[in-house]
Design an enzyme around this catalytic site. Structure first.
Site, PDB file in Angstrom:
ATOM      1  N   HIS A 127      50.909 -51.282   6.621  1.00  0.00           N
ATOM      2  CA  HIS A 127      50.764 -49.890   6.192  1.00  0.00           C
ATOM      3  C   HIS A 127      52.114 -49.271   5.823  1.00  0.00           C
ATOM      4  CE1 HIS A 127      46.576 -49.181   7.696  1.00  0.00           C
ATOM      5  NE2 HIS A 127      46.874 -50.212   8.462  1.00  0.00           N
ATOM      6  N   GLU A 151      52.577 -46.616   4.271  1.00  0.00           N
ATOM      7  CA  GLU A 151      52.459 -45.139   4.339  1.00  0.00           C
ATOM      8  C   GLU A 151      52.761 -44.620   5.743  1.00  0.00           C
ATOM      9  OE1 GLU A 151      50.045 -47.205   4.419  1.00  0.00           O
ATOM     10  OE2 GLU A 151      48.510 -46.510   5.816  1.00  0.00           O
ATOM     11  N   CYS A 160      45.578 -52.875   4.050  1.00  0.00           N
ATOM     12  CA  CYS A 160      44.804 -53.241   5.240  1.00  0.00           C
ATOM     13  C   CYS A 160      43.304 -53.324   4.920  1.00  0.00           C
ATOM     14  CB  CYS A 160      45.132 -52.276   6.376  1.00  0.00           C
ATOM     15  SG  CYS A 160      44.804 -52.984   7.991  1.00  0.00           S
TER      16      CYS A 160
HETATM   17  N1  GLN Z   1      40.395 -53.958  11.071  1.00  0.00           N
HETATM   18  C1  GLN Z   1      40.055 -53.134   9.941  1.00  0.00           C
HETATM   19  C2  GLN Z   1      38.977 -53.798   9.069  1.00  0.00           C
HETATM   20  O1  GLN Z   1      38.625 -54.902   9.278  1.00  0.00           O
HETATM   21  C3  GLN Z   1      41.272 -52.848   9.098  1.00  0.00           C
HETATM   22  C4  GLN Z   1      42.268 -52.052   9.898  1.00  0.00           C
HETATM   23  C5  GLN Z   1      43.109 -51.106   9.089  1.00  0.00           C
HETATM   24  O2  GLN Z   1      42.834 -50.819   7.927  1.00  0.00           O
HETATM   25  N2  GLN Z   1      44.119 -50.577   9.712  1.00  0.00           N
HETATM   26  O3  GLN Z   1      38.475 -53.178   8.189  1.00  0.00           O
END
Ligand code: GLN
Length: 191
Positions: free
Chosen positions: A170, A172, A78
């Site tokens: 994710h 995890e 992410c």
């Molecule tokens: N929206 C976040 C970003 O732009 C990422 C979200 C996440 O890691 N769950 O950094």
């Protein structure tokens, strides 16, 4: 094998649990000197602008890039995916830029800010992978050296470039260890 989890912000504990459950050692990395002796590093989810700022402040960018050149494998989830990207659409925020991908932040509109879905991920086997997306990015474009591992709604959400791995979701957040195991296989040069 010793795997570090960058512990500046985000879901560090969940990744550490997953790594320990694969039978490997997890190290919470809070300063650059702790990168010594690691086979791999996980850059967790969180807020990529915040993590990037802290990485800059603590000298992580140059230290990680140096280790990456020496063979360190890196897996970003992410926000970690965003930090691995060479290009972040519409943003000049600090990043590692190690993967030849274009990341689109917060790419799923409001209604889908957070959602779960079953993804077909051939490298993980036949059983679909329950994937949790939280204000997730997707990968808008990839360079020739990047292998696309999964898509959702025709957008790339999981990709690999050599020893670098990035997922928009994710793993995890679930108890399915297959993505972490796959990362370890990359580090062991089994795949
Ligand atoms: N929206 C976040 C970003 O732009 C990422 C979200 C996440 O890691 N769950 O950094």
């Amino acid at each position: 094998m010793k795997i570090g989890i960058l512990a500046l912000q985000g879901d560090v504990r969940e990744h550490a649990w997953a790594i320990q459950n694969t039978g490997n050692e997890a190290v919470e990395v809070k300063k650059a000197s702790q990168l010594e002796g690691l086979a791999g590093l996980i850059v967790p989810g969180g807020e990529s602008t915040t993590i990037g700022k802290l990485m800059e402040e603590y000298g992580f960018f140059s230290a990680i890039k140096e280790k990456a050149e020496e063979g360190l494998g890196i897996y970003g989830t992410c926000a970690g995916l965003i930090l691995l990207a060479k290009e972040i659409a519409g943003s000049t925020q600090p990043r590692l830029g190690l993967m030849d991908i274009v990341a689109q932040r917060n790419a799923y509109g409001r209604q889908r800010e957070s959602f779960e879905t079953d993804l077909e991920i051939p490298v993980l086997g036949e059983e679909p992978f329950r994937s949790v997306f939280i204000r997730a990015p997707y990968i808008e474009a990839v360079g020739p050296e990047v292998q696309v591992l999964a898509t959702y709604d025709n957008k790339i959400v999981f990709a690999r470039q050599g020893r670098f791995l990035a997922s928009a979701f994710h793993p995890e957040e679930t108890e399915d260890l297959r993505v972490h195991r796959y990362f370890i296989r990359i580090l062991k040069r089994e795949v």
